[in-house]
Design an enzyme around this catalytic site. Sequence first.
Site, PDB file in Angstrom:
ATOM      1  N   ALA A   6       0.765  -1.265  -0.058  1.00  0.00           N
ATOM      2  CA  ALA A   6      -0.130  -0.150  -0.012  1.00  0.00           C
ATOM      3  C   ALA A   6       0.712   1.390   0.041  1.00  0.00           C
ATOM      4  O   ALA A   6       2.250   1.236   0.464  1.00  0.00           O
ATOM      5  CB  ALA A   6      -0.866  -0.145   1.302  1.00  0.00           C
ATOM      6  N   GLY A  36       0.668  -4.969   0.865  1.00  0.00           N
ATOM      7  CA  GLY A  36      -0.431  -4.920  -0.079  1.00  0.00           C
ATOM      8  C   GLY A  36      -0.369  -5.565  -1.407  1.00  0.00           C
ATOM      9  O   GLY A  36      -0.848  -6.432  -1.926  1.00  0.00           O
ATOM     10  N   GLU A  69      -0.580  -9.414  -0.514  1.00  0.00           N
ATOM     11  CA  GLU A  69      -1.784  -9.496  -0.483  1.00  0.00           C
ATOM     12  C   GLU A  69      -2.636  -9.860  -1.521  1.00  0.00           C
ATOM     13  O   GLU A  69      -3.555 -10.359  -1.771  1.00  0.00           O
ATOM     14  CB  GLU A  69      -2.645  -8.304   0.564  1.00  0.00           C
ATOM     15  CG  GLU A  69      -2.111  -8.572   2.081  1.00  0.00           C
ATOM     16  CD  GLU A  69      -2.112  -7.117   2.951  1.00  0.00           C
ATOM     17  OE1 GLU A  69      -1.692  -6.027   2.315  1.00  0.00           O
ATOM     18  OE2 GLU A  69      -2.667  -7.258   4.026  1.00  0.00           O
ATOM     19  N   GLU A 115       4.643  -4.980   7.453  1.00  0.00           N
ATOM     20  CA  GLU A 115       3.827  -3.726   7.998  1.00  0.00           C
ATOM     21  C   GLU A 115       4.324  -3.384   9.405  1.00  0.00           C
ATOM     22  O   GLU A 115       4.268  -2.383   9.806  1.00  0.00           O
ATOM     23  CB  GLU A 115       2.414  -3.971   7.969  1.00  0.00           C
ATOM     24  CG  GLU A 115       1.574  -3.970   6.679  1.00  0.00           C
ATOM     25  CD  GLU A 115       1.769  -5.138   5.606  1.00  0.00           C
ATOM     26  OE1 GLU A 115       2.404  -5.949   6.041  1.00  0.00           O
ATOM     27  OE2 GLU A 115       0.996  -5.408   4.736  1.00  0.00           O
TER      28      GLU A 115
HETATM   29  N1  CAA Z   1       4.579   3.292  -0.755  1.00  0.00           N
HETATM   30  C1  CAA Z   1       4.958   4.532  -1.585  1.00  0.00           C
HETATM   31  N2  CAA Z   1       6.068   4.512  -2.211  1.00  0.00           N
HETATM   32  C2  CAA Z   1       7.081   3.271  -2.412  1.00  0.00           C
HETATM   33  C3  CAA Z   1       6.656   2.218  -1.544  1.00  0.00           C
HETATM   34  C4  CAA Z   1       5.288   2.283  -1.066  1.00  0.00           C
HETATM   35  N3  CAA Z   1       4.675   1.072  -0.370  1.00  0.00           N
HETATM   36  N4  CAA Z   1       7.615   1.410  -1.949  1.00  0.00           N
HETATM   37  C5  CAA Z   1       8.553   2.014  -2.695  1.00  0.00           C
HETATM   38  N5  CAA Z   1       7.981   3.160  -2.982  1.00  0.00           N
HETATM   39  C6  CAA Z   1       8.804   4.320  -3.748  1.00  0.00           C
HETATM   40  C7  CAA Z   1      10.045   4.758  -2.931  1.00  0.00           C
HETATM   41  O1  CAA Z   1       9.626   5.898  -1.821  1.00  0.00           O
HETATM   42  C8  CAA Z   1      10.733   5.605  -3.970  1.00  0.00           C
HETATM   43  O2  CAA Z   1      10.223   6.582  -4.321  1.00  0.00           O
HETATM   44  P1  CAA Z   1      11.325   7.575  -4.719  1.00  0.00           P
HETATM   45  O3  CAA Z   1      12.249   7.390  -5.715  1.00  0.00           O
HETATM   46  O4  CAA Z   1      10.310   9.037  -5.243  1.00  0.00           O
HETATM   47  O5  CAA Z   1      12.032   8.129  -3.338  1.00  0.00           O
HETATM   48  C9  CAA Z   1      10.519   4.440  -5.173  1.00  0.00           C
HETATM   49  O6  CAA Z   1       9.232   3.676  -4.928  1.00  0.00           O
HETATM   50  C10 CAA Z   1      11.577   3.292  -5.307  1.00  0.00           C
HETATM   51  O7  CAA Z   1      12.006   2.758  -3.933  1.00  0.00           O
HETATM   52  P2  CAA Z   1      13.260   2.629  -3.156  1.00  0.00           P
HETATM   53  O8  CAA Z   1      14.134   3.732  -3.599  1.00  0.00           O
HETATM   54  O9  CAA Z   1      13.066   2.223  -1.734  1.00  0.00           O
HETATM   55  O10 CAA Z   1      13.785   1.291  -3.826  1.00  0.00           O
HETATM   56  P3  CAA Z   1      14.820   0.392  -3.011  1.00  0.00           P
HETATM   57  O11 CAA Z   1      15.272  -0.638  -4.291  1.00  0.00           O
HETATM   58  O12 CAA Z   1      15.778   1.068  -2.438  1.00  0.00           O
HETATM   59  O13 CAA Z   1      13.758  -0.772  -2.198  1.00  0.00           O
HETATM   60  C11 CAA Z   1      11.911  -1.662  -1.231  1.00  0.00           C
HETATM   61  C12 CAA Z   1      12.663  -1.373  -2.625  1.00  0.00           C
HETATM   62  C13 CAA Z   1      12.744  -2.810  -0.415  1.00  0.00           C
HETATM   63  C14 CAA Z   1      10.627  -2.553  -1.716  1.00  0.00           C
HETATM   64  C15 CAA Z   1      11.457  -0.314  -0.638  1.00  0.00           C
HETATM   65  O14 CAA Z   1      11.093   0.459  -1.478  1.00  0.00           O
HETATM   66  C16 CAA Z   1      10.468  -0.795   0.480  1.00  0.00           C
HETATM   67  O15 CAA Z   1      10.833  -1.386   1.641  1.00  0.00           O
HETATM   68  N6  CAA Z   1       9.123  -0.293   0.175  1.00  0.00           N
HETATM   69  C17 CAA Z   1       8.270  -0.502   1.155  1.00  0.00           C
HETATM   70  C18 CAA Z   1       7.605  -1.788   1.510  1.00  0.00           C
HETATM   71  C19 CAA Z   1       6.713  -1.830   2.349  1.00  0.00           C
HETATM   72  O16 CAA Z   1       7.097  -1.647   3.632  1.00  0.00           O
HETATM   73  N7  CAA Z   1       5.577  -2.541   2.020  1.00  0.00           N
HETATM   74  C20 CAA Z   1       4.281  -2.285   3.063  1.00  0.00           C
HETATM   75  C21 CAA Z   1       3.537  -1.069   2.969  1.00  0.00           C
HETATM   76  S1  CAA Z   1       2.170  -1.071   4.136  1.00  0.00           S
HETATM   77  C22 CAA Z   1       1.001  -2.073   3.549  1.00  0.00           C
HETATM   78  O17 CAA Z   1       1.117  -2.641   2.518  1.00  0.00           O
HETATM   79  C23 CAA Z   1      -0.244  -1.968   4.507  1.00  0.00           C
HETATM   80  C24 CAA Z   1      -1.232  -2.924   4.061  1.00  0.00           C
HETATM   81  O18 CAA Z   1      -1.255  -4.156   4.306  1.00  0.00           O
HETATM   82  C25 CAA Z   1      -2.457  -2.510   3.361  1.00  0.00           C
END
Ligand code: CAA
Length: 262
Positions: free
Chosen positions: A68, A113, A116, A136
């Site tokens: 998400a 998400g 999921e 999360e």
């Molecule tokens: N939401 C919003 N933006 C996201 C995102 C997310 N879940 N995941 C990645 N992005 C964005 C980053 O902010 C970044 O944007 P910018 O270039 O503008 O800074 C871009 O995508 C590229 O990401 P990274 O620079 O972080 O890429 P990376 O290769 O260094 O890392 C990753 C990749 C390990 C997937 C890392 O992006 C990450 O940890 N993302 C979040 C994963 C996460 O926590 N997901 C769970 C979300 S909560 C949820 O999903 C709740 C639910 O159940 C409903």
Amino acid sequence: MTYQNIILEHAEAGKISVLTVNRPQALNALNAATLDDLASALARVAADAEVRVLLITGAGEKAFIAGADITAMRAMSALEAQAFSEKGQRVMQAIEALPIPVIALVNGYALGGGCELAMSCDWIIAAERAVFGQPEVNLGIPPGFGGTQRLSRLVGRARALELVVTGRQVKADEALRIGLVNEVVPPEQLTEKGLATARLIAAKAPVAVRVSKQAVQRGLDLDLANGCVLETSLFAFAFGTADRQEGMTAFVEKRAPKFEGK
Ligand code: CAA
């Protein structure tokens, strides 16, 4: 119809639909607009009697869906978070409710998400570089689009709880071992593998495929005896189709069947 954050394409004369989540700049993260796009594309697929299989994937080399949208969630109140969770849950349920098989083609990160959504599909084919997880807890929240429910149903209570409370991410080979994915292929073969599987299904009797999905899916909510009663009803229902006559006649006449979905 045009969408902001997804692409809906059709292959094999409209028999296979391919839905691509297309926000690669945010690793295809699911914000409200993307969930709305998904809901309307799924409604369109559901209404199209020609479509036999749906493939869902993510744009770009790196991610299926990285979760998400954290930037959008950061500003949410508890009530807004409830509405966002319910919106996400409705999309996941719409995927499950499609009468046709739905296969997730996971090309990279499937986190939160994203994991999921993949688990809401009927099964997952993963690229070797795919990574799954429910991270999360690192953000101070539990999963909100069905992860606590579908992960335990897929891999069992103990494995699911370990993954949810540690946020540990698993690579494709472990995902295969624990039963989260059905198959792992080299990344360059993922699309073709998905299409080949979809072609195989699209060549079968459409009503038989649909009632088979219904029997397996609905039967899991029933005890064995009632599940078998459901199977008998669907088995008998299929005997009323022209495709059943064609399938059995073609077998006896030693030729390939021509199914019409009737
Ligand atoms: N939401 C919003 N933006 C996201 C995102 C997310 N879940 N995941 C990645 N992005 C964005 C980053 O902010 C970044 O944007 P910018 O270039 O503008 O800074 C871009 O995508 C590229 O990401 P990274 O620079 O972080 O890429 P990376 O290769 O260094 O890392 C990753 C990749 C390990 C997937 C890392 O992006 C990450 O940890 N993302 C979040 C994963 C996460 O926590 N997901 C769970 C979300 S909560 C949820 O999903 C709740 C639910 O159940 C409903």
